[in-house]
Motif scaffolding. Structure first.
Motif, PDB file in Angstrom:
ATOM      1  N   MET A   1       0.806  -1.221   0.000  1.00  0.00           N
ATOM      2  CA  MET A   1       0.000   0.000   0.000  1.00  0.00           C
ATOM      3  C   MET A   1       0.840   1.273   0.000  1.00  0.00           C
ATOM      4  O   MET A   1       0.463   2.282  -0.588  1.00  0.00           O
ATOM      5  CB  MET A   1      -0.927   0.001   1.220  1.00  0.00           C
ATOM      6  CG  MET A   1      -1.858   1.196   1.292  1.00  0.00           C
ATOM      7  SD  MET A   1      -3.010   1.111   2.687  1.00  0.00           S
ATOM      8  CE  MET A   1      -1.903   1.443   4.063  1.00  0.00           C
ATOM      9  N   ARG A   2       2.005   1.244   0.656  1.00  0.00           N
ATOM     10  CA  ARG A   2       2.801   2.459   0.822  1.00  0.00           C
ATOM     11  C   ARG A   2       3.583   2.857  -0.423  1.00  0.00           C
ATOM     12  O   ARG A   2       4.277   3.885  -0.406  1.00  0.00           O
ATOM     13  CB  ARG A   2       3.765   2.287   1.999  1.00  0.00           C
ATOM     14  CG  ARG A   2       3.070   2.125   3.340  1.00  0.00           C
ATOM     15  CD  ARG A   2       2.272   3.341   3.723  1.00  0.00           C
ATOM     16  NE  ARG A   2       1.479   3.143   4.932  1.00  0.00           N
ATOM     17  CZ  ARG A   2       0.605   4.037   5.394  1.00  0.00           C
ATOM     18  NH1 ARG A   2       0.423   5.175   4.748  1.00  0.00           N
ATOM     19  NH2 ARG A   2      -0.092   3.790   6.491  1.00  0.00           N
TER      20      ARG A   2
ATOM     21  N   THR B   1       2.926   4.461  -2.901  1.00  0.00           N
ATOM     22  CA  THR B   1       2.118   5.495  -3.556  1.00  0.00           C
ATOM     23  C   THR B   1       2.559   6.855  -3.034  1.00  0.00           C
ATOM     24  O   THR B   1       3.500   6.969  -2.245  1.00  0.00           O
ATOM     25  CB  THR B   1       0.622   5.311  -3.227  1.00  0.00           C
ATOM     26  OG1 THR B   1       0.454   5.432  -1.808  1.00  0.00           O
ATOM     27  CG2 THR B   1       0.103   3.961  -3.690  1.00  0.00           C
TER      28      THR B   1
ATOM     29  N   ILE C   1      -2.100   7.625   0.071  1.00  0.00           N
ATOM     30  CA  ILE C   1      -2.285   6.449  -0.789  1.00  0.00           C
ATOM     31  C   ILE C   1      -2.904   6.862  -2.120  1.00  0.00           C
ATOM     32  O   ILE C   1      -3.713   6.153  -2.719  1.00  0.00           O
ATOM     33  CB  ILE C   1      -3.125   5.349  -0.092  1.00  0.00           C
ATOM     34  CG1 ILE C   1      -2.797   5.275   1.395  1.00  0.00           C
ATOM     35  CG2 ILE C   1      -2.890   3.989  -0.719  1.00  0.00           C
ATOM     36  CD1 ILE C   1      -1.345   4.990   1.700  1.00  0.00           C
TER      37      ILE C   1
ATOM     38  N   THR D   1      -1.982  -6.357  -2.020  1.00  0.00           N
ATOM     39  CA  THR D   1      -2.123  -5.181  -2.865  1.00  0.00           C
ATOM     40  C   THR D   1      -3.598  -4.892  -3.100  1.00  0.00           C
ATOM     41  O   THR D   1      -4.478  -5.533  -2.534  1.00  0.00           O
ATOM     42  CB  THR D   1      -1.387  -5.392  -4.204  1.00  0.00           C
ATOM     43  OG1 THR D   1      -1.448  -4.182  -4.967  1.00  0.00           O
ATOM     44  CG2 THR D   1      -1.999  -6.531  -5.004  1.00  0.00           C
TER      45      THR D   1
ATOM     46  N   TYR E   1      -5.228   1.158  -4.479  1.00  0.00           N
ATOM     47  CA  TYR E   1      -4.043   1.834  -3.960  1.00  0.00           C
ATOM     48  C   TYR E   1      -3.444   2.669  -5.085  1.00  0.00           C
ATOM     49  O   TYR E   1      -2.816   2.152  -5.997  1.00  0.00           O
ATOM     50  CB  TYR E   1      -3.007   0.828  -3.457  1.00  0.00           C
ATOM     51  CG  TYR E   1      -3.416   0.018  -2.260  1.00  0.00           C
ATOM     52  CD1 TYR E   1      -4.410   0.464  -1.386  1.00  0.00           C
ATOM     53  CD2 TYR E   1      -2.804  -1.197  -1.970  1.00  0.00           C
ATOM     54  CE1 TYR E   1      -4.781  -0.279  -0.291  1.00  0.00           C
ATOM     55  CE2 TYR E   1      -3.167  -1.942  -0.859  1.00  0.00           C
ATOM     56  CZ  TYR E   1      -4.158  -1.485  -0.022  1.00  0.00           C
ATOM     57  OH  TYR E   1      -4.529  -2.227   1.082  1.00  0.00           O
ATOM     58  N   GLY E   2      -3.674   3.952  -5.008  1.00  0.00           N
ATOM     59  CA  GLY E   2      -3.129   4.857  -6.026  1.00  0.00           C
ATOM     60  C   GLY E   2      -4.138   5.800  -6.642  1.00  0.00           C
ATOM     61  O   GLY E   2      -3.919   6.987  -6.637  1.00  0.00           O
TER      62      GLY E   2
ATOM     63  N   VAL F   1      -0.082   0.984  -7.502  1.00  0.00           N
ATOM     64  CA  VAL F   1       0.665  -0.112  -6.892  1.00  0.00           C
ATOM     65  C   VAL F   1       0.663  -1.346  -7.785  1.00  0.00           C
ATOM     66  O   VAL F   1       1.702  -1.989  -7.999  1.00  0.00           O
ATOM     67  CB  VAL F   1       0.109  -0.431  -5.498  1.00  0.00           C
ATOM     68  CG1 VAL F   1       0.679  -1.738  -4.967  1.00  0.00           C
ATOM     69  CG2 VAL F   1       0.454   0.700  -4.533  1.00  0.00           C
TER      70      VAL F   1
ATOM     71  N   ARG G   1     -11.605   4.907  -4.901  1.00  0.00           N
ATOM     72  CA  ARG G   1     -11.165   6.236  -4.491  1.00  0.00           C
ATOM     73  C   ARG G   1     -11.770   7.282  -5.425  1.00  0.00           C
ATOM     74  O   ARG G   1     -11.880   7.054  -6.633  1.00  0.00           O
ATOM     75  CB  ARG G   1      -9.638   6.341  -4.566  1.00  0.00           C
ATOM     76  CG  ARG G   1      -8.883   5.194  -3.926  1.00  0.00           C
ATOM     77  CD  ARG G   1      -9.127   5.077  -2.431  1.00  0.00           C
ATOM     78  NE  ARG G   1      -8.678   6.244  -1.708  1.00  0.00           N
ATOM     79  CZ  ARG G   1      -7.399   6.483  -1.390  1.00  0.00           C
ATOM     80  NH1 ARG G   1      -6.453   5.620  -1.750  1.00  0.00           N
ATOM     81  NH2 ARG G   1      -7.059   7.555  -0.709  1.00  0.00           N
TER      82      ARG G   1
ATOM     83  N   TRP H   1     -12.197   7.403   0.470  1.00  0.00           N
ATOM     84  CA  TRP H   1     -12.466   5.969   0.321  1.00  0.00           C
ATOM     85  C   TRP H   1     -13.978   5.783   0.252  1.00  0.00           C
ATOM     86  O   TRP H   1     -14.707   6.141   1.183  1.00  0.00           O
ATOM     87  CB  TRP H   1     -11.904   5.197   1.501  1.00  0.00           C
ATOM     88  CG  TRP H   1     -10.419   5.317   1.653  1.00  0.00           C
ATOM     89  CD1 TRP H   1      -9.726   6.330   2.241  1.00  0.00           C
ATOM     90  CD2 TRP H   1      -9.441   4.388   1.190  1.00  0.00           C
ATOM     91  NE1 TRP H   1      -8.369   6.091   2.178  1.00  0.00           N
ATOM     92  CE2 TRP H   1      -8.164   4.910   1.544  1.00  0.00           C
ATOM     93  CE3 TRP H   1      -9.505   3.167   0.517  1.00  0.00           C
ATOM     94  CZ2 TRP H   1      -6.982   4.246   1.246  1.00  0.00           C
ATOM     95  CZ3 TRP H   1      -8.329   2.505   0.232  1.00  0.00           C
ATOM     96  CH2 TRP H   1      -7.081   3.043   0.590  1.00  0.00           C
TER      97      TRP H   1
ATOM     98  N   SER I   1       8.052   1.888   1.970  1.00  0.00           N
ATOM     99  CA  SER I   1       8.552   2.333   0.670  1.00  0.00           C
ATOM    100  C   SER I   1      10.068   2.407   0.662  1.00  0.00           C
ATOM    101  O   SER I   1      10.656   3.006  -0.238  1.00  0.00           O
ATOM    102  CB  SER I   1       7.954   3.708   0.323  1.00  0.00           C
ATOM    103  OG  SER I   1       8.280   4.661   1.324  1.00  0.00           O
TER     104      SER I   1
END
Length: 274
Positions: A15-16, A18, A22, A49, A53-54, A58, A83, A89, A245
């Motif tokens: 997840m990180r 990004t 996120i 994943t 995410y993004g 990701v 998103r 979210w 990351s």
């Protein structure tokens, strides 16, 4: 395809990889690719994943860095959310959206079959989900998904899902300080269901974190390594997906598998929740 029962107990949560919140690309895409490749070099065989995410950032990075994938790698994704342009979210929870999300993940990751898919409930979800879970069960029967799970769920939702199709994993918030799922973890262990905690250091008070730091100092470790080691010793059905990351932080997280807490450590850490 390798199953969750065959993976190592510490995987990697992507997840990180990004931008802030996120959303958007990472500040250093090259480092993100290095993190993913280093994870594989170090034996990681379970990556968590999601297309949201993004969004999409990701999964695109995972494909760029790792495709064609090692045969032992299990890719697990989540569906049920999306998103908006502001980064909020939002639910994407209709049966058609669930089906579309699985196919989108398959296409973006470049695989014919996903190792696992978690149905993600938004906070406070109380409505029915039998139709959504049936869609996932059908996709599993078609060979597009290997194993199914629930995320951000209640024990009652696990029971309802089990009546339709096997639940292989539950992914909820849990750590040494926030242990509302203690009974659920034990019940899942009895059923051979894996529990994948997120936010292993989420919501700690300064006092609680101070206790973790004291145990960490005793072992020459970091507080994150202690928090991860405690989870590994909490129950054999716990699988970890710490995210980062940074290559250095990735290596630090994976080293937690070698940290063994003694009875005094466990007693001191267990007192945090009290």
């Amino acid at each position: 395809m390798k199953r969750l029962s065959d993976v190592k107990r510490i995987g990697y949560g992507a997840m990180r990889l990004t931008g802030p919140g996120i959303i958007g690309p990472p500040a250093d895409p090259d480092e993100a690719v290095r993190v993913l490749r280093r994870a594989i070099d170090l034996g990681v065989d379970h990556i968590d994943t999601s297309d949201y995410y993004g969004p999409y950032v990701v999964n695109d990075l995972i494909r760029e860095a790792l495709h064609p994938y090692p045969p032992e790698l299990v890719l697990v994704t989540k569906v049920g959310a999306r998103r908006d342009d502001a980064g909020a979210w939002l639910p994407a929870f209709s049966p058609d959206e669930i089906k579309e999300a699985v196919h989108d993940n398959l296409g973006r990751l470049g695989v014919e079959r996903l190792g696992g898919v978690n149905l993600r409930f938004m906070d406070g979800h109380e409505g029915s989900f039998e139709d959504q879970w049936t869609v996932l069960a059908d996709l599993r029967s078609q060979g597009l998904v290997c194993e199914l799970g629930l995320s951000n769920c209640t024990p009652e939702q696990v029971k309802i899902a089990q009546d339709i199709a096997p639940v292989s994993m539950v992914q909820n918030a849990y750590n040494v300080a926030h242990r509302e799922d203690d009974d659920l973890i034990d019940a899942l262990d009895d059923q051979g269901i894996y529990y994948v905690p997120f936010f292993p250091l989420g919501g700690f008070s300064p006092l609680q974190l101070g206790t973790v730091d004291e145990v960490a100092a005793k072992h020459g470790a970091t507080h994150m390594q202690v928090a991860l080691a405690w989870l590994l010793q909490r129950s054999p059905n716990i699988l970890l997906i710490p995210g980062t990351s940074s290559v250095a932080h990735l290596e630090e997280n994976l080293a937690a598998a070698r940290l063994r807490l003694d009875e005094a450590d466990l007693a001191e850490l267990d007192a945090i929740a009290a």
